[in-house]
Design a protein around this motif. Structure first.
Motif, PDB file in Angstrom:
ATOM      1  N   LEU A 177       0.830  -1.206   0.000  1.00  0.00           N
ATOM      2  CA  LEU A 177       0.000   0.000   0.000  1.00  0.00           C
ATOM      3  C   LEU A 177       0.864   1.255   0.000  1.00  0.00           C
ATOM      4  CD1 LEU A 177      -2.832  -0.975   2.523  1.00  0.00           C
ATOM      5  CD2 LEU A 177      -3.019  -0.812   0.031  1.00  0.00           C
ATOM      6  N   ILE A 178       1.907   1.250   0.815  1.00  0.00           N
ATOM      7  CA  ILE A 178       2.818   2.394   0.851  1.00  0.00           C
ATOM      8  C   ILE A 178       3.488   2.593  -0.508  1.00  0.00           C
ATOM      9  CG2 ILE A 178       4.995   3.243   1.838  1.00  0.00           C
ATOM     10  CD1 ILE A 178       4.091   2.018   4.509  1.00  0.00           C
ATOM     11  N   GLN A 179       3.854   1.492  -1.154  1.00  0.00           N
ATOM     12  CA  GLN A 179       4.460   1.570  -2.483  1.00  0.00           C
ATOM     13  C   GLN A 179       3.486   2.187  -3.491  1.00  0.00           C
ATOM     14  OE1 GLN A 179       5.609  -2.216  -4.121  1.00  0.00           O
ATOM     15  NE2 GLN A 179       6.505  -1.341  -5.961  1.00  0.00           N
ATOM     16  N   LEU A 195      -7.555   8.646   3.231  1.00  0.00           N
ATOM     17  CA  LEU A 195      -7.812   7.272   3.645  1.00  0.00           C
ATOM     18  C   LEU A 195      -9.323   7.091   3.608  1.00  0.00           C
ATOM     19  CD1 LEU A 195      -5.302   6.815   6.625  1.00  0.00           C
ATOM     20  CD2 LEU A 195      -4.973   6.317   4.190  1.00  0.00           C
ATOM     21  N   GLY A 196      -9.820   6.826   2.380  1.00  0.00           N
ATOM     22  CA  GLY A 196     -11.249   6.804   2.131  1.00  0.00           C
ATOM     23  C   GLY A 196     -11.927   5.497   2.486  1.00  0.00           C
ATOM     24  N   GLY A 197     -11.412   4.844   3.480  1.00  0.00           N
ATOM     25  CA  GLY A 197     -12.015   3.662   4.082  1.00  0.00           C
ATOM     26  C   GLY A 197     -11.719   3.752   5.567  1.00  0.00           C
ATOM     27  N   THR A 198     -12.730   3.593   6.384  1.00  0.00           N
ATOM     28  CA  THR A 198     -12.536   3.843   7.818  1.00  0.00           C
ATOM     29  C   THR A 198     -11.711   2.768   8.509  1.00  0.00           C
ATOM     30  OG1 THR A 198     -14.775   2.936   8.149  1.00  0.00           O
ATOM     31  CG2 THR A 198     -14.535   5.330   8.148  1.00  0.00           C
ATOM     32  N   GLU A 199     -11.371   1.684   7.784  1.00  0.00           N
ATOM     33  CA  GLU A 199     -10.423   0.706   8.323  1.00  0.00           C
ATOM     34  C   GLU A 199      -8.975   0.989   7.903  1.00  0.00           C
ATOM     35  OE1 GLU A 199     -14.205  -1.013   9.103  1.00  0.00           O
ATOM     36  OE2 GLU A 199     -13.413  -0.383   7.177  1.00  0.00           O
ATOM     37  N   LEU A 200      -8.773   1.829   6.912  1.00  0.00           N
ATOM     38  CA  LEU A 200      -7.415   2.091   6.431  1.00  0.00           C
ATOM     39  C   LEU A 200      -6.493   2.691   7.497  1.00  0.00           C
ATOM     40  CD1 LEU A 200      -8.111   3.313   2.791  1.00  0.00           C
ATOM     41  CD2 LEU A 200      -6.744   1.324   3.449  1.00  0.00           C
ATOM     42  N   PRO A 201      -7.002   3.528   8.425  1.00  0.00           N
ATOM     43  CA  PRO A 201      -6.109   4.027   9.478  1.00  0.00           C
ATOM     44  C   PRO A 201      -5.590   2.939  10.414  1.00  0.00           C
ATOM     45  CG  PRO A 201      -8.022   5.454   9.265  1.00  0.00           C
ATOM     46  CD  PRO A 201      -8.296   4.228   8.442  1.00  0.00           C
ATOM     47  N   LEU A 202      -6.164   1.740  10.329  1.00  0.00           N
ATOM     48  CA  LEU A 202      -5.641   0.633  11.128  1.00  0.00           C
ATOM     49  C   LEU A 202      -4.270   0.198  10.624  1.00  0.00           C
ATOM     50  CD1 LEU A 202      -8.891  -1.568  11.309  1.00  0.00           C
ATOM     51  CD2 LEU A 202      -8.026  -0.014  13.075  1.00  0.00           C
ATOM     52  N   ILE A 203      -3.970   0.472   9.344  1.00  0.00           N
ATOM     53  CA  ILE A 203      -2.720  -0.016   8.742  1.00  0.00           C
ATOM     54  C   ILE A 203      -1.818   1.108   8.241  1.00  0.00           C
ATOM     55  CG2 ILE A 203      -3.641  -0.287   6.387  1.00  0.00           C
ATOM     56  CD1 ILE A 203      -2.082  -2.960   6.255  1.00  0.00           C
ATOM     57  N   GLN A 206       0.203   8.650   9.497  1.00  0.00           N
ATOM     58  CA  GLN A 206       0.984   9.784   9.012  1.00  0.00           C
ATOM     59  C   GLN A 206       2.476   9.518   9.154  1.00  0.00           C
ATOM     60  OE1 GLN A 206      -0.066  13.059   7.562  1.00  0.00           O
ATOM     61  NE2 GLN A 206       2.033  12.562   7.012  1.00  0.00           N
ATOM     62  N   SER A 207       2.861   8.787  10.186  1.00  0.00           N
ATOM     63  CA  SER A 207       4.284   8.504  10.431  1.00  0.00           C
ATOM     64  C   SER A 207       4.908   7.631   9.333  1.00  0.00           C
ATOM     65  CB  SER A 207       4.463   7.826  11.791  1.00  0.00           C
ATOM     66  OG  SER A 207       3.702   6.640  11.874  1.00  0.00           O
ATOM     67  N   ASP A 208       4.075   7.033   8.473  1.00  0.00           N
ATOM     68  CA  ASP A 208       4.597   6.227   7.368  1.00  0.00           C
ATOM     69  C   ASP A 208       5.067   7.089   6.195  1.00  0.00           C
ATOM     70  OD1 ASP A 208       4.004   3.722   8.611  1.00  0.00           O
ATOM     71  OD2 ASP A 208       1.898   3.925   7.999  1.00  0.00           O
ATOM     72  N   VAL A 210       6.606  11.110   4.814  1.00  0.00           N
ATOM     73  CA  VAL A 210       7.254  12.378   5.179  1.00  0.00           C
ATOM     74  C   VAL A 210       6.844  13.519   4.254  1.00  0.00           C
ATOM     75  CG1 VAL A 210       9.246  11.274   6.243  1.00  0.00           C
ATOM     76  CG2 VAL A 210       9.307  11.781   3.794  1.00  0.00           C
ATOM     77  N   ASP A 211       6.376  13.215   3.039  1.00  0.00           N
ATOM     78  CA  ASP A 211       6.091  14.266   2.067  1.00  0.00           C
ATOM     79  C   ASP A 211       4.653  14.240   1.560  1.00  0.00           C
ATOM     80  OD1 ASP A 211       6.340  11.892   0.743  1.00  0.00           O
ATOM     81  OD2 ASP A 211       7.732  12.599  -0.790  1.00  0.00           O
ATOM     82  N   ILE A 212       3.780  13.522   2.267  1.00  0.00           N
ATOM     83  CA  ILE A 212       2.366  13.459   1.906  1.00  0.00           C
ATOM     84  C   ILE A 212       1.537  13.675   3.172  1.00  0.00           C
ATOM     85  CG2 ILE A 212       0.492  12.043   0.980  1.00  0.00           C
ATOM     86  CD1 ILE A 212       2.589  10.440  -0.560  1.00  0.00           C
ATOM     87  N   LYS A 213       0.571  14.553   3.114  1.00  0.00           N
ATOM     88  CA  LYS A 213      -0.340  14.776   4.236  1.00  0.00           C
ATOM     89  C   LYS A 213      -1.447  13.723   4.195  1.00  0.00           C
ATOM     90  CE  LYS A 213      -2.729  16.977   7.467  1.00  0.00           C
ATOM     91  NZ  LYS A 213      -2.326  16.957   8.885  1.00  0.00           N
ATOM     92  N   ILE A 214      -1.589  12.976   5.278  1.00  0.00           N
ATOM     93  CA  ILE A 214      -2.583  11.910   5.366  1.00  0.00           C
ATOM     94  C   ILE A 214      -3.869  12.454   5.984  1.00  0.00           C
ATOM     95  CG2 ILE A 214      -3.132   9.650   6.336  1.00  0.00           C
ATOM     96  CD1 ILE A 214      -0.979   9.626   4.146  1.00  0.00           C
ATOM     97  N   PHE A 215      -4.984  12.184   5.317  1.00  0.00           N
ATOM     98  CA  PHE A 215      -6.285  12.618   5.822  1.00  0.00           C
ATOM     99  C   PHE A 215      -7.067  11.384   6.285  1.00  0.00           C
ATOM    100  CE2 PHE A 215      -4.901  16.027   3.073  1.00  0.00           C
ATOM    101  CZ  PHE A 215      -5.155  17.145   3.857  1.00  0.00           C
ATOM    102  N   ASN A 216      -7.106  11.228   7.602  1.00  0.00           N
ATOM    103  CA  ASN A 216      -7.780  10.111   8.250  1.00  0.00           C
ATOM    104  C   ASN A 216      -9.270  10.444   8.327  1.00  0.00           C
ATOM    105  OD1 ASN A 216      -8.969   8.454  10.235  1.00  0.00           O
ATOM    106  ND2 ASN A 216      -7.053   8.213  11.350  1.00  0.00           N
TER     107      ASN A 216
END
Length: 232
Positions: A177-179, A195-203, A206-208, A210-216
């Motif tokens: 997924l990170i790739q 993260l357009g699935g409410t289970e995606l924050p389980l995996i 943001q710490s994964d 450095v150059d992309i803002k994650i929207f949980n």
């Protein structure tokens, strides 16, 4: 304090997170040890997703409206659906409901806009990625929503439905997924990721990155729910 109705169980793991976060944010915002009033209607995820994945949207609307009506009978002031995928019919539900609905998509796009980001990737179920309901709302803010190519969509959807909804966190899945996300960054110049699935924050965290803002979307939706809960 306004009473919130929550349509949950889609899936159970993210509903648990909703419940925990709503209580936490309510207590933080009000600086209290009190607990909020919350009505949860935990629905049959399998039946709902059958309607979604077979494109039986009229049946999906009828199914969800019955559950919304059940919550309305309890006297709730607002209703939220604790999942991205059923927002495919959110506009139709909002028109039929006598109680205001709190949209996870609207809240997320508003948050992206507040961060002055104009180009984001979107991960979720196949329906969430391809049906355009995020794009439709994002367009109002001048935000471009980019999705992976078809093969990657199938991979994400498969892992979502066979692992994440059961809170099964597989390191190899996380790496892939990170790739996929990094490829979106390189090829499409995305600045952020929904993260357009409410289970995606389980995996994914943001710490994964450095150059992309994650929207949980779970956290963003909860913030919107709690704000409505405590409004005057």
């Amino acid at each position: 304090m306004k009473k919130i109705g929550l349509i949950g169980g889609i899936g159970p793991e993210s509903s648990i997170e909703y419940y925990r976060l709503i209580i936490k944010r309510f207590q933080e915002k009000r600086n209290t040890k009190d607990y909020p009033e919350l009505m949860i209607n935990s629905i049959n995820m399998t039946q709902m997703l059958d309607y979604v994945f077979n494109n039986q949207l009229d049946k999906l609307v009828d199914f969800l409206m019955e559950r919304i009506n059940d919550l309305e009978k309890t006297g709730v002031d607002y209703i939220a659906i604790a999942s991205n995928t059923p927002h495919i019919v959110f506009d139709r539900l909002a028109k039929k409901s006598n109680t205001p609905l709190i949209s996870i998509v609207e809240a997320t796009c508003n948050e992206i806009n507040d961060n002055k980001i104009k180009r984001v990737g979107l991960l979720g179920t196949k329906s969430t990625m391809t049906n355009g309901f995020y794009n439709n709302v994002a367009e109002k803010y001048g935000i471009d929503v980019i999705i992976p190519d078809n093969d990657k969509q199938d991979y994400i959807h498969n892992k979502y439905m066979t692992e994440l909804v059961f809170n099964e966190i597989v390191p190899e899945t996380k790496e892939r997924l990170i790739q996929i996300i990094k490829e979106l960054k390189e090829k499409e110049s995305i600045e952020g990721l929904i993260l357009g699935g409410t289970e995606l924050p389980l995996i994914l965290k943001q710490s994964d990155f450095v150059d992309i803002k994650i929207f949980n979307t779970t956290e963003i939706h909860v913030e919107s729910i709690v704000s409505k809960m405590i409004e005057n």
